[in-house]
Design a protein around this motif. Structure first.
Motif, PDB file in Angstrom:
ATOM      1  N   PHE A  82      -5.772   1.448   6.705  1.00  0.00           N
ATOM      2  CA  PHE A  82      -5.786   2.896   6.910  1.00  0.00           C
ATOM      3  C   PHE A  82      -7.234   3.376   6.864  1.00  0.00           C
ATOM      4  O   PHE A  82      -7.920   3.192   5.855  1.00  0.00           O
ATOM      5  CB  PHE A  82      -4.958   3.606   5.840  1.00  0.00           C
ATOM      6  CG  PHE A  82      -3.503   3.237   5.862  1.00  0.00           C
ATOM      7  CD1 PHE A  82      -2.623   3.880   6.722  1.00  0.00           C
ATOM      8  CD2 PHE A  82      -3.017   2.232   5.033  1.00  0.00           C
ATOM      9  CE1 PHE A  82      -1.273   3.524   6.759  1.00  0.00           C
ATOM     10  CE2 PHE A  82      -1.672   1.871   5.055  1.00  0.00           C
ATOM     11  CZ  PHE A  82      -0.807   2.518   5.927  1.00  0.00           C
ATOM     12  N   ALA A  83      -7.676   3.991   7.944  1.00  0.00           N
ATOM     13  CA  ALA A  83      -9.082   4.370   8.065  1.00  0.00           C
ATOM     14  C   ALA A  83      -9.499   5.446   7.070  1.00  0.00           C
ATOM     15  O   ALA A  83     -10.674   5.568   6.745  1.00  0.00           O
ATOM     16  CB  ALA A  83      -9.374   4.854   9.486  1.00  0.00           C
TER      17      ALA A  83
ATOM     18  N   THR B  31     -10.085  -3.854   1.657  1.00  0.00           N
ATOM     19  CA  THR B  31      -8.868  -4.287   2.351  1.00  0.00           C
ATOM     20  C   THR B  31      -8.007  -3.085   2.711  1.00  0.00           C
ATOM     21  O   THR B  31      -7.436  -3.010   3.806  1.00  0.00           O
ATOM     22  CB  THR B  31      -8.064  -5.250   1.468  1.00  0.00           C
ATOM     23  OG1 THR B  31      -8.869  -6.384   1.153  1.00  0.00           O
ATOM     24  CG2 THR B  31      -6.794  -5.715   2.172  1.00  0.00           C
ATOM     25  N   LEU B  32      -7.920  -2.128   1.802  1.00  0.00           N
ATOM     26  CA  LEU B  32      -7.131  -0.922   2.047  1.00  0.00           C
ATOM     27  C   LEU B  32      -7.610  -0.194   3.296  1.00  0.00           C
ATOM     28  O   LEU B  32      -6.802   0.237   4.138  1.00  0.00           O
ATOM     29  CB  LEU B  32      -7.219   0.004   0.825  1.00  0.00           C
ATOM     30  CG  LEU B  32      -6.549   1.375   0.930  1.00  0.00           C
ATOM     31  CD1 LEU B  32      -5.076   1.239   1.261  1.00  0.00           C
ATOM     32  CD2 LEU B  32      -6.739   2.126  -0.384  1.00  0.00           C
TER      33      LEU B  32
ATOM     34  N   ILE C 145       0.837  -1.199   0.000  1.00  0.00           N
ATOM     35  CA  ILE C 145       0.000   0.000   0.000  1.00  0.00           C
ATOM     36  C   ILE C 145       0.873   1.250   0.000  1.00  0.00           C
ATOM     37  O   ILE C 145       0.642   2.192  -0.761  1.00  0.00           O
ATOM     38  CB  ILE C 145      -0.948   0.002   1.219  1.00  0.00           C
ATOM     39  CG1 ILE C 145      -1.972  -1.122   1.099  1.00  0.00           C
ATOM     40  CG2 ILE C 145      -1.647   1.356   1.366  1.00  0.00           C
ATOM     41  CD1 ILE C 145      -2.767  -1.372   2.373  1.00  0.00           C
ATOM     42  N   LEU C 146       1.882   1.261   0.863  1.00  0.00           N
ATOM     43  CA  LEU C 146       2.758   2.431   0.960  1.00  0.00           C
ATOM     44  C   LEU C 146       3.577   2.618  -0.307  1.00  0.00           C
ATOM     45  O   LEU C 146       3.809   3.751  -0.747  1.00  0.00           O
ATOM     46  CB  LEU C 146       3.661   2.297   2.183  1.00  0.00           C
ATOM     47  CG  LEU C 146       2.939   2.438   3.529  1.00  0.00           C
ATOM     48  CD1 LEU C 146       3.829   1.961   4.671  1.00  0.00           C
ATOM     49  CD2 LEU C 146       2.512   3.885   3.766  1.00  0.00           C
ATOM     50  N   GLN C 147       4.004   1.517  -0.926  1.00  0.00           N
ATOM     51  CA  GLN C 147       4.761   1.610  -2.174  1.00  0.00           C
ATOM     52  C   GLN C 147       3.872   2.156  -3.290  1.00  0.00           C
ATOM     53  O   GLN C 147       4.303   3.005  -4.084  1.00  0.00           O
ATOM     54  CB  GLN C 147       5.314   0.243  -2.564  1.00  0.00           C
ATOM     55  CG  GLN C 147       6.111   0.236  -3.859  1.00  0.00           C
ATOM     56  CD  GLN C 147       7.320   1.151  -3.824  1.00  0.00           C
ATOM     57  OE1 GLN C 147       7.958   1.302  -2.780  1.00  0.00           O
ATOM     58  NE2 GLN C 147       7.637   1.768  -4.954  1.00  0.00           N
ATOM     59  N   ALA C 148       2.640   1.680  -3.349  1.00  0.00           N
ATOM     60  CA  ALA C 148       1.698   2.186  -4.356  1.00  0.00           C
ATOM     61  C   ALA C 148       1.436   3.670  -4.148  1.00  0.00           C
ATOM     62  O   ALA C 148       1.377   4.449  -5.104  1.00  0.00           O
ATOM     63  CB  ALA C 148       0.392   1.394  -4.281  1.00  0.00           C
ATOM     64  N   THR C 149       1.290   4.064  -2.892  1.00  0.00           N
ATOM     65  CA  THR C 149       1.081   5.476  -2.579  1.00  0.00           C
ATOM     66  C   THR C 149       2.266   6.304  -3.024  1.00  0.00           C
ATOM     67  O   THR C 149       2.108   7.368  -3.640  1.00  0.00           O
ATOM     68  CB  THR C 149       0.860   5.658  -1.064  1.00  0.00           C
ATOM     69  OG1 THR C 149      -0.249   4.852  -0.643  1.00  0.00           O
ATOM     70  CG2 THR C 149       0.579   7.113  -0.723  1.00  0.00           C
TER      71      THR C 149
END
Length: 203
Positions: free
Chosen positions: A56-57, A51-52, A20-24
């Motif tokens: 992260f809310a 799932t995301l 997720i952080l890499q995609a961001t």
């Protein structure tokens, strides 16, 4: 019996978080914060949107986490440069040059981290890290004053002003062609060092 997460489960969750952080990071690198949507992040990370949101809310929370991690890498680079051997002014110059060069190397990302309008949670991180940078420079400046390498001054104010000037001066040049980068860096550093050492600014 209370549920206890297995090591494999923990590793799987951490892998997903890193995806997720890499995609961001990839999306922010390309377009900054404003245009990035959670659905894009989920798609690039290869997970469902639901799932995301388990990790992260909100987009604000995800961006704040990404900002913290990305800026922590930059802080480490500047901190290492400030530990290089030499006079205090030379160490300060090394730290300023690393900050500026790394910013101009990835201008879209640097704009997002330094100046792009952001949500309050991200802006809070930005302020916190500006203070971190300032404290790093303050330590070197204080050392220089104590050892007669720099003229007497308020090290905290000088470091804060220097970091602010550096960040603001880079905002415009981030959009300039790479060929202009080193000249831009030289001018910014000359300005900062002139204030630090109270020497005449070079023409």
């Amino acid at each position: 019996m209370a549920y206890r997460e297995t090591e494999r489960g923990k590793a799987r969750k951490e892998k997903t978080r890193q995806q997720i952080l890499q995609a961001t990071a990839e999306l922010v690198d390309a377009s900054g914060f404003r245009l990035v949507q959670m659905a894009q992040i989920a798609e690039r990370a290869g997970i469902a949107a639901g799932t995301l949101y388990r990790y992260f809310a909100s987009k604000e929370a995800l961006f704040a986490d990404y900002f913290r991690r990305a800026t922590e890498q930059e802080v480490r680079q500047v901190a290492a440069a400030l530990q290089e051997p030499g006079q205090s002014s030379e160490r300060v110059e090394a730290g300023l040059r690393v900050f500026a060069r790394r910013a101009l190397l990835k201008p879209r990302t640097a704009w997002a981290l330094i100046a792009e309008p952001v949500d309050p949670a991200v802006d809070e991180q930005r302020l916190r890290y500006r203070q971190r940078y300032a404290r790093l420079f303050e330590q070197v400046i204080s050392f220089g004053i104590d050892h007669g390498e720099l003229p007497h001054q308020d090290a905290r104010l000088t470091s804060t002003a220097m970091v602010g000037a550096l960040a603001e001066a880079l905002v415009g040049p981030l959009a300039e062609p790479p060929a202009q980068n080193e000249t831009t860096i030289d001018h910014i550093i000359a300005f900062c060092l002139a204030g630090l050492t109270r020497k005449e600014y070079p023409q």
